[in-house]
Design a protein around this motif. Sequence first.
Motif, PDB file in Angstrom:
ATOM      1  N   THR A 151      75.989 -17.741  27.764  1.00 36.17           N
ATOM      2  CA  THR A 151      74.822 -16.490  27.895  1.00 36.17           C
ATOM      3  C   THR A 151      75.195 -15.406  27.212  1.00 36.17           C
ATOM      4  OG1 THR A 151      74.158 -17.691  30.054  1.00 36.17           O
ATOM      5  CG2 THR A 151      73.350 -15.377  29.587  1.00 36.17           C
ATOM      6  N   ALA A 152      76.464 -15.085  27.281  1.00 32.06           N
ATOM      7  CA  ALA A 152      76.823 -13.846  26.724  1.00 32.06           C
ATOM      8  C   ALA A 152      76.519 -13.907  25.274  1.00 32.06           C
ATOM      9  CB  ALA A 152      78.289 -13.232  26.903  1.00 32.06           C
ATOM     10  N   TYR A 153      76.933 -15.078  24.620  1.00 29.10           N
ATOM     11  CA  TYR A 153      76.996 -15.015  23.179  1.00 29.10           C
ATOM     12  C   TYR A 153      75.466 -15.196  22.850  1.00 29.10           C
ATOM     13  CZ  TYR A 153      81.803 -15.009  22.212  1.00 29.10           C
ATOM     14  OH  TYR A 153      83.159 -14.624  21.945  1.00 29.10           O
ATOM     15  N   GLN A 154      74.748 -16.089  23.515  1.00 29.91           N
ATOM     16  CA  GLN A 154      73.306 -16.255  23.263  1.00 29.91           C
ATOM     17  C   GLN A 154      72.640 -14.859  23.233  1.00 29.91           C
ATOM     18  OE1 GLN A 154      70.990 -18.219  26.058  1.00 29.91           O
ATOM     19  NE2 GLN A 154      69.809 -19.019  24.451  1.00 29.91           N
ATOM     20  N   GLU A 155      72.936 -14.076  24.265  1.00 29.79           N
ATOM     21  CA  GLU A 155      72.259 -12.463  24.299  1.00 29.79           C
ATOM     22  C   GLU A 155      72.902 -11.763  23.160  1.00 29.79           C
ATOM     23  OE1 GLU A 155      73.154 -11.215  28.153  1.00 29.79           O
ATOM     24  OE2 GLU A 155      71.606 -12.504  29.132  1.00 29.79           O
ATOM     25  N   ALA A 156      74.059 -11.736  22.861  1.00 31.07           N
ATOM     26  CA  ALA A 156      74.548 -11.071  21.683  1.00 31.07           C
ATOM     27  C   ALA A 156      74.013 -11.376  20.480  1.00 31.07           C
ATOM     28  CB  ALA A 156      76.074 -11.208  21.443  1.00 31.07           C
ATOM     29  N   GLY A 157      73.679 -12.561  20.227  1.00 34.72           N
ATOM     30  CA  GLY A 157      72.827 -13.263  18.945  1.00 34.72           C
ATOM     31  C   GLY A 157      71.481 -12.379  18.954  1.00 34.72           C
ATOM     32  N   ALA A 158      70.884 -12.824  20.112  1.00 32.68           N
ATOM     33  CA  ALA A 158      69.552 -12.135  20.305  1.00 32.68           C
ATOM     34  C   ALA A 158      69.283 -10.904  20.286  1.00 32.68           C
ATOM     35  CB  ALA A 158      69.029 -12.848  21.787  1.00 32.68           C
ATOM     36  N   ALA A 159      70.252 -10.001  20.828  1.00 29.95           N
ATOM     37  CA  ALA A 159      70.210  -8.461  20.610  1.00 29.95           C
ATOM     38  C   ALA A 159      70.445  -8.088  19.200  1.00 29.95           C
ATOM     39  CB  ALA A 159      71.298  -7.715  21.503  1.00 29.95           C
ATOM     40  N   ALA A 160      71.315  -8.713  18.569  1.00 32.22           N
ATOM     41  CA  ALA A 160      71.429  -7.972  17.197  1.00 32.22           C
ATOM     42  C   ALA A 160      70.391  -8.681  16.115  1.00 32.22           C
ATOM     43  CB  ALA A 160      72.765  -9.107  16.577  1.00 32.22           C
ATOM     44  N   ARG A 161      69.690  -9.731  16.440  1.00 34.55           N
ATOM     45  CA  ARG A 161      68.386 -10.221  15.641  1.00 34.55           C
ATOM     46  C   ARG A 161      67.354  -9.208  15.880  1.00 34.55           C
ATOM     47  NH1 ARG A 161      64.635 -12.816  17.798  1.00 34.55           N
ATOM     48  NH2 ARG A 161      66.026 -13.522  19.321  1.00 34.55           N
ATOM     49  N   VAL A 162      67.269  -8.705  17.425  1.00 32.25           N
ATOM     50  CA  VAL A 162      66.072  -7.900  17.549  1.00 32.25           C
ATOM     51  C   VAL A 162      66.274  -6.458  16.746  1.00 32.25           C
ATOM     52  CG1 VAL A 162      65.145  -6.324  19.367  1.00 32.25           C
ATOM     53  CG2 VAL A 162      65.469  -9.098  19.468  1.00 32.25           C
ATOM     54  N   LEU A 163      67.585  -5.942  16.952  1.00 33.39           N
ATOM     55  CA  LEU A 163      67.851  -4.677  16.302  1.00 33.39           C
ATOM     56  C   LEU A 163      67.753  -4.766  14.786  1.00 33.39           C
ATOM     57  CD1 LEU A 163      71.000  -3.629  18.260  1.00 33.39           C
ATOM     58  CD2 LEU A 163      68.555  -2.773  18.695  1.00 33.39           C
ATOM     59  N   LEU A 164      67.947  -5.807  14.100  1.00 34.15           N
ATOM     60  CA  LEU A 164      68.086  -5.958  12.523  1.00 34.15           C
ATOM     61  C   LEU A 164      66.653  -6.112  12.186  1.00 34.15           C
ATOM     62  CD1 LEU A 164      70.748  -8.358  12.240  1.00 34.15           C
ATOM     63  CD2 LEU A 164      70.610  -6.256  11.105  1.00 34.15           C
ATOM     64  N   CYS A 165      65.692  -6.696  13.102  1.00 31.72           N
ATOM     65  CA  CYS A 165      64.356  -6.971  12.613  1.00 31.72           C
ATOM     66  C   CYS A 165      63.701  -5.463  13.065  1.00 31.72           C
ATOM     67  CB  CYS A 165      63.663  -7.852  13.917  1.00 31.72           C
ATOM     68  SG  CYS A 165      63.942  -9.729  13.369  1.00 31.72           S
ATOM     69  N   LYS A 166      64.051  -4.686  13.937  1.00 36.77           N
ATOM     70  CA  LYS A 166      63.668  -3.318  14.122  1.00 36.77           C
ATOM     71  C   LYS A 166      63.894  -2.461  12.846  1.00 36.77           C
ATOM     72  CE  LYS A 166      62.936  -2.488  19.156  1.00 36.77           C
ATOM     73  NZ  LYS A 166      63.377  -1.104  19.929  1.00 36.77           N
ATOM     74  N   ALA A 167      65.077  -2.561  12.237  1.00 38.23           N
ATOM     75  CA  ALA A 167      65.662  -1.759  11.156  1.00 38.23           C
ATOM     76  C   ALA A 167      64.698  -2.158  10.147  1.00 38.23           C
ATOM     77  CB  ALA A 167      67.001  -1.933  10.927  1.00 38.23           C
ATOM     78  N   ALA A 168      64.405  -3.224   9.650  1.00 39.66           N
ATOM     79  CA  ALA A 168      63.627  -3.856   8.556  1.00 39.66           C
ATOM     80  C   ALA A 168      62.278  -3.607   8.824  1.00 39.66           C
ATOM     81  CB  ALA A 168      63.734  -5.345   8.385  1.00 39.66           C
ATOM     82  N   ALA A 169      61.646  -3.747  10.039  1.00 40.54           N
ATOM     83  CA  ALA A 169      60.340  -3.403  10.368  1.00 40.54           C
ATOM     84  C   ALA A 169      59.953  -1.917  10.082  1.00 40.54           C
ATOM     85  CB  ALA A 169      59.876  -3.691  11.780  1.00 40.54           C
ATOM     86  N   ALA A 170      61.060  -1.092  10.385  1.00 43.06           N
ATOM     87  CA  ALA A 170      60.893   0.395  10.154  1.00 43.06           C
ATOM     88  C   ALA A 170      60.775   0.684   8.648  1.00 43.06           C
ATOM     89  CB  ALA A 170      61.915   1.328  10.752  1.00 43.06           C
ATOM     90  N   ARG A 171      61.525  -0.083   7.991  1.00 42.35           N
ATOM     91  CA  ARG A 171      61.416   0.202   6.439  1.00 42.35           C
ATOM     92  C   ARG A 171      60.132  -0.111   5.819  1.00 42.35           C
ATOM     93  NH1 ARG A 171      66.972  -1.211   3.147  1.00 42.35           N
ATOM     94  NH2 ARG A 171      68.201  -0.006   4.170  1.00 42.35           N
ATOM     95  N   TRP A 172      59.497  -1.426   6.419  1.00 45.64           N
ATOM     96  CA  TRP A 172      58.401  -2.029   5.972  1.00 45.64           C
ATOM     97  C   TRP A 172      57.175  -1.344   6.607  1.00 45.64           C
ATOM     98  CZ3 TRP A 172      60.976  -7.225   6.712  1.00 45.64           C
ATOM     99  CH2 TRP A 172      61.661  -7.561   5.707  1.00 45.64           C
ATOM    100  N   ASP A 173      57.537  -0.472   7.698  1.00 41.28           N
ATOM    101  CA  ASP A 173      56.178  -0.080   8.557  1.00 41.28           C
ATOM    102  C   ASP A 173      55.197  -1.114   9.035  1.00 41.28           C
ATOM    103  OD1 ASP A 173      54.788   1.984   9.582  1.00 41.28           O
ATOM    104  OD2 ASP A 173      53.431   2.284   8.093  1.00 41.28           O
TER     105      ASP A 173
END
Length: 758
Positions: A161-183
Amino acid sequence: MTRALRRQANRNGMGRGLDRRTLLVGAGAAGSLLLAWGAWPRTYRPNLNAAAGETVFNAFLKIDKAGRILVIVPQAETGQGVTTLLPQILADELGADWRTVGVQSAPVSPLYANTLLAREWLADDWSRLAGGAGEWAIGQYATRRALMLTGAGTSVPMFHTAYQEAGAAARVLLCKAAAARWDVPWESCDIQNGIITDGGRRTLKIGEVAAEAAELDLPDILPFRQGQADRLFGQDLPRLDTPSKIDGSHNFAADVRLPDMLFASIRQGPIGDALLTRVNEQAAKSVTGFSKLVRTDRWVAAVATNWWAANKALDLSDPVFELSGSPVSSAGIDAALEQAFSGSSGQRLYSRGDLKPLFDNATILASEFSVAPGLHLTLEPPCATARVGEGVAEIWMPAQAPALARTAIADALDMPEEQVVLYPLHAGGSFGRKMDFEVGVQAALIAREVGRPVQLLWSRLEDVIQDRPGAPAHARMAAKLGRNGAIEGWLAKVAAPCAMTQTWKRIADGKSPHEASRAAVDASTRLAVAGMELPYAMPNWAVDHFPADVGLPLGFTRGNAHLYGAFFTESFIDELAHLAGMEALSFRIQMLGGNPRLAHCLTTVGAMGGWQGGIEGSGQGLAVQAINGAYIAVMVEAAIDGNKLNVGRIIAAVDGGEQVNPDIARQQVESGLLFGLAMAMGASVPYAKGMPTRSVLSRMGLPRLQDIGEITVEMIRSTAPPAGLTDIGAPPVAPAIANALFTVTGQRFRQLPILSRT
């Protein structure tokens, strides 16, 4: 309370008055724990170092500018594949490209505590805690002591569960950063094969936005990946450690080289309470390259410019030890186990129904079994490299309990733990042996004495003498059959010391091997009869444990008590089937109505192996086992040629839940089957006068390639949570072989190793 725990308590203002008794007794034990631990720090942050261009996302993940995924793994890699399995879980949830994934070992931190293994290990010791506070207390104890433990197949169940959550958290943050660039809304973005996309119109590489992504906040609800396209979970991905092991660049303990480094070999005397009395240093000086002898009360080490010279000098120095008490012997071990049955420390640990009226004046079947101590015999003998300087000590070694190892080294050097740096290495096999860490303490003391880096490598002889083998055990089994052939009553009386209790007293309480052995003499615990809680439906059954003082220091091993527990249970089940006039598979199936997963394994292995019903001359035998959510059935074909055991086929059907990497799962099961075969054929030595009577591997009766026929492992598809499979393959092999041999010899084999070796 150990020195390390007391030191931690003092650092947090708890004073010297707090000890284990304070936590366990008084008005409301749980309340004492709550009050005491409430004063300790409860927030932990990742203590990872980040190189230039690297971004730390959480305790399990770093990403660099080039898009390399660096997964942090706290578990010891001993060949079981954990440094692939845990990264695969994280990479799957992240959406990473597997070719960009790498691994780094974790530093000591409470964030990596293995509370699952701690609870399994310590539950009996804390069972008197009120209500449900015991499980909580052990979890807190493990976390606050940073008990980073590897063993008993707990790595994936603990950290999935810890590694699943760690991967999911990073994916969300990376998507947030990309989305901010693309608006665009971040929910419209996803990561596949390491590329962030908003649906195919625009893309970014992970590394391009890693730094800014780590500064963003996570949503209240963490979404996991949906759909099955491009998933890494459940795929036979290549192991991350394979390329370096093939080309020779993979560093094990003996591969470490430091500037100005010396080499050391060691002698520690016979088994037991042995003190060094004299040594001939003048003779050692005749060896070219010899540097110095380093002595303590209990061991002497020779230091030289190469290991051969160090070991030769040690031979010539002819160290003499004085042994207190009776020396260990096989006869003494057997006598102690038999004597334990009449001792006062026996305890009924499992019970259902009422056996007394059932057994009174009834005809019962009774059999006795014995299992000898099982050695680890890892490919890599204990080895550690140490460099001790002003204000810092560095240790390179494999360790299944690195935090406890660091504490022991700090205590030995009289240094604060913060000044001891332990670099965990992959182990060339362990089977539980690397749970102990005395070689690291010894290397540190030798390095401090000579003032130079030192690599200490035990000889194979020293490895065998000072091994902490799996526990020996004797069992008295009794059962009553009903008119329809069903088992109406079952009683197992097991005399055995608890190896896991001894191990804990050494690694956590700082006791020497002989002290730990004596301290565990009266410990009646379920840890010593693990695997004997029946998977079968019987109305009346019980298991009694009788602790024994065999004088032999014992240790954590693959399967632990399941090794002899399965041998006793599955061998006796076969005897009962024969007495009832039923073939062994059907006899088991009729009692597995409440255990459909194990029944499925059994019917599958029977179909795959061409089960002939256990008829005379078939050479076929069956056995089953369940461990912590994993289930296995094994069928073997075996025979005796002269005084040699031949195993032509081993077929196993395993239900281990939904596996991260099915190929590695099969590797783990196959490895366990071979370990179980070694326990059946050899992997044990007789003891006399405080010493093993042989130490050469070729005389251990270990299986060789020519002794092993076809091995087939069928992984049954399952949607259950993934279970650890490192231990499940070993326990059922020996009873399956013993049951097979009965069909060709008409003789019951009730001892391990199956064929005695003198």
